[in-house]
Design an enzyme around this catalytic site. Sequence first.
Site, PDB file in Angstrom:
ATOM      1  N   GLN A   1       0.827  -1.202   0.000  1.00  0.00           N
ATOM      2  CA  GLN A   1       0.000   0.000   0.000  1.00  0.00           C
ATOM      3  C   GLN A   1       0.868   1.262   0.000  1.00  0.00           C
ATOM      4  OE1 GLN A   1      -2.142  -1.665   3.600  1.00  0.00           O
ATOM      5  NE2 GLN A   1      -3.864  -0.657   2.621  1.00  0.00           N
ATOM      6  N   ASN A   2       2.166   1.086   0.203  1.00  0.00           N
ATOM      7  CA  ASN A   2       3.082   2.222   0.250  1.00  0.00           C
ATOM      8  C   ASN A   2       3.449   2.677  -1.159  1.00  0.00           C
ATOM      9  OD1 ASN A   2       3.009   1.790   2.999  1.00  0.00           O
ATOM     10  ND2 ASN A   2       4.919   0.638   3.033  1.00  0.00           N
ATOM     11  N   VAL A   3       3.850   3.937  -1.267  1.00  0.00           N
ATOM     12  CA  VAL A   3       4.206   4.501  -2.571  1.00  0.00           C
ATOM     13  C   VAL A   3       5.674   4.929  -2.596  1.00  0.00           C
ATOM     14  CG1 VAL A   3       1.844   5.239  -3.066  1.00  0.00           C
ATOM     15  CG2 VAL A   3       3.382   6.811  -1.872  1.00  0.00           C
ATOM     16  N   ASP A   4       6.471   4.385  -1.654  1.00  0.00           N
ATOM     17  CA  ASP A   4       7.848   4.862  -1.477  1.00  0.00           C
ATOM     18  C   ASP A   4       8.892   4.104  -2.276  1.00  0.00           C
ATOM     19  OD1 ASP A   4       8.155   2.452   0.047  1.00  0.00           O
ATOM     20  OD2 ASP A   4       7.561   3.525   1.882  1.00  0.00           O
TER      21      ASP A   4
ATOM     22  N   CYS B   1      -2.940  14.523 -20.671  1.00  0.00           N
ATOM     23  CA  CYS B   1      -2.261  13.910 -21.819  1.00  0.00           C
ATOM     24  C   CYS B   1      -1.387  12.777 -21.294  1.00  0.00           C
ATOM     25  CB  CYS B   1      -1.440  14.945 -22.591  1.00  0.00           C
ATOM     26  SG  CYS B   1       0.092  15.505 -21.787  1.00  0.00           S
TER      27      CYS B   1
ATOM     28  N   CYS C   1       1.717  20.868 -16.731  1.00  0.00           N
ATOM     29  CA  CYS C   1       2.296  19.996 -17.751  1.00  0.00           C
ATOM     30  C   CYS C   1       3.012  20.837 -18.804  1.00  0.00           C
ATOM     31  CB  CYS C   1       1.204  19.152 -18.401  1.00  0.00           C
ATOM     32  SG  CYS C   1       1.799  18.122 -19.765  1.00  0.00           S
TER      33      CYS C   1
ATOM     34  N   LEU D   1       1.810  -3.338  14.768  1.00  0.00           N
ATOM     35  CA  LEU D   1       1.537  -2.785  16.099  1.00  0.00           C
ATOM     36  C   LEU D   1       0.134  -2.187  16.124  1.00  0.00           C
ATOM     37  CD1 LEU D   1       4.971  -1.039  16.811  1.00  0.00           C
ATOM     38  CD2 LEU D   1       4.044  -3.045  17.980  1.00  0.00           C
TER      39      LEU D   1
ATOM     40  N   HIS E   1      -0.987   1.342  -4.694  1.00  0.00           N
ATOM     41  CA  HIS E   1      -1.388   2.757  -4.749  1.00  0.00           C
ATOM     42  C   HIS E   1      -0.465   3.600  -5.611  1.00  0.00           C
ATOM     43  CE1 HIS E   1      -3.526   2.046  -0.633  1.00  0.00           C
ATOM     44  NE2 HIS E   1      -4.253   1.638  -1.664  1.00  0.00           N
TER      45      HIS E   1
END
Length: 273
Positions: free
Chosen positions: A99-102, A128, A175, A242, A117
């Site tokens: 689920q992380n985007v790192d 575009c 953009c 945790l 994600h």
Amino acid sequence: MPHTELTDFIHRHPRLLILTGAGISTDSGIPDYRDANGEWKRKQPVQHPDFMRSEHTRQRYWGRSLVGWPVMRDAQPNGAHTALAQLESLGHIERLVTQNVDGLHQQAGNRNVTDLHGRSDRVICMHCDFTCSRDEVHQRSAEMNPAFTRFTAVTAPDGDADLEVDFSEFRIPDCPHCGGILKPDVVFFGDNVPKQRVIDALDALQRADALLVIGSSLMVYSGFRFCRRAHEWDKPIAALTLGKTRADELLSLKLNASIGPVLNTALKHLSSE
């Protein structure tokens, strides 16, 4: 002992779908969203509809990103990421869904990764097919808004920062091809995970012996759905995290313990065998 229980779980279910959340990256200096009770630690992140329709929301997002993004960009994998890369090399991971985007799982060496994600280090145009690196947009933002580069603030999850100033003068990088709205290539709250990404992850879950959740409260449905489906398919579910999770009543094994030490000790046992 938690590491013994985890080792036994992997022995009994040697091919895992692993689902990770923000809790696995906190030791890398990236803050998480929720406390041990699953409650928000701070105001909720930017919402996709607000980002798309409100110029002020985009000004605030990119302005705060000038402070928050470098922390996420410079983060390094921690011992838990490294342990999962080694677990994959031992053949125990059918697929790792994060689920992380790192991007830290890939940096650590995992290959079979689904970024549920998206990835925060990429930027896309919503009008575009233009794409570029997040660093490129970050540099443009800094050059267009030198006054904002002097601010400091506590960093927040996913390249955000707890900065509250007047953003009305912030110049948004648009953009360079069509002048459209630029957005990190991530699924903001209020948006949907691309359908094929979910289908591919569920296919991997079908092939797996069990589901192992690491560092996620599962309060967001995009992650919780995998627990619901695993339960429907009679696949055991373990969680190493945790605090409470949304799926506590579905779990076969709950390990309320520090992630890194448990993973690394379990890995040593598995490797020695």
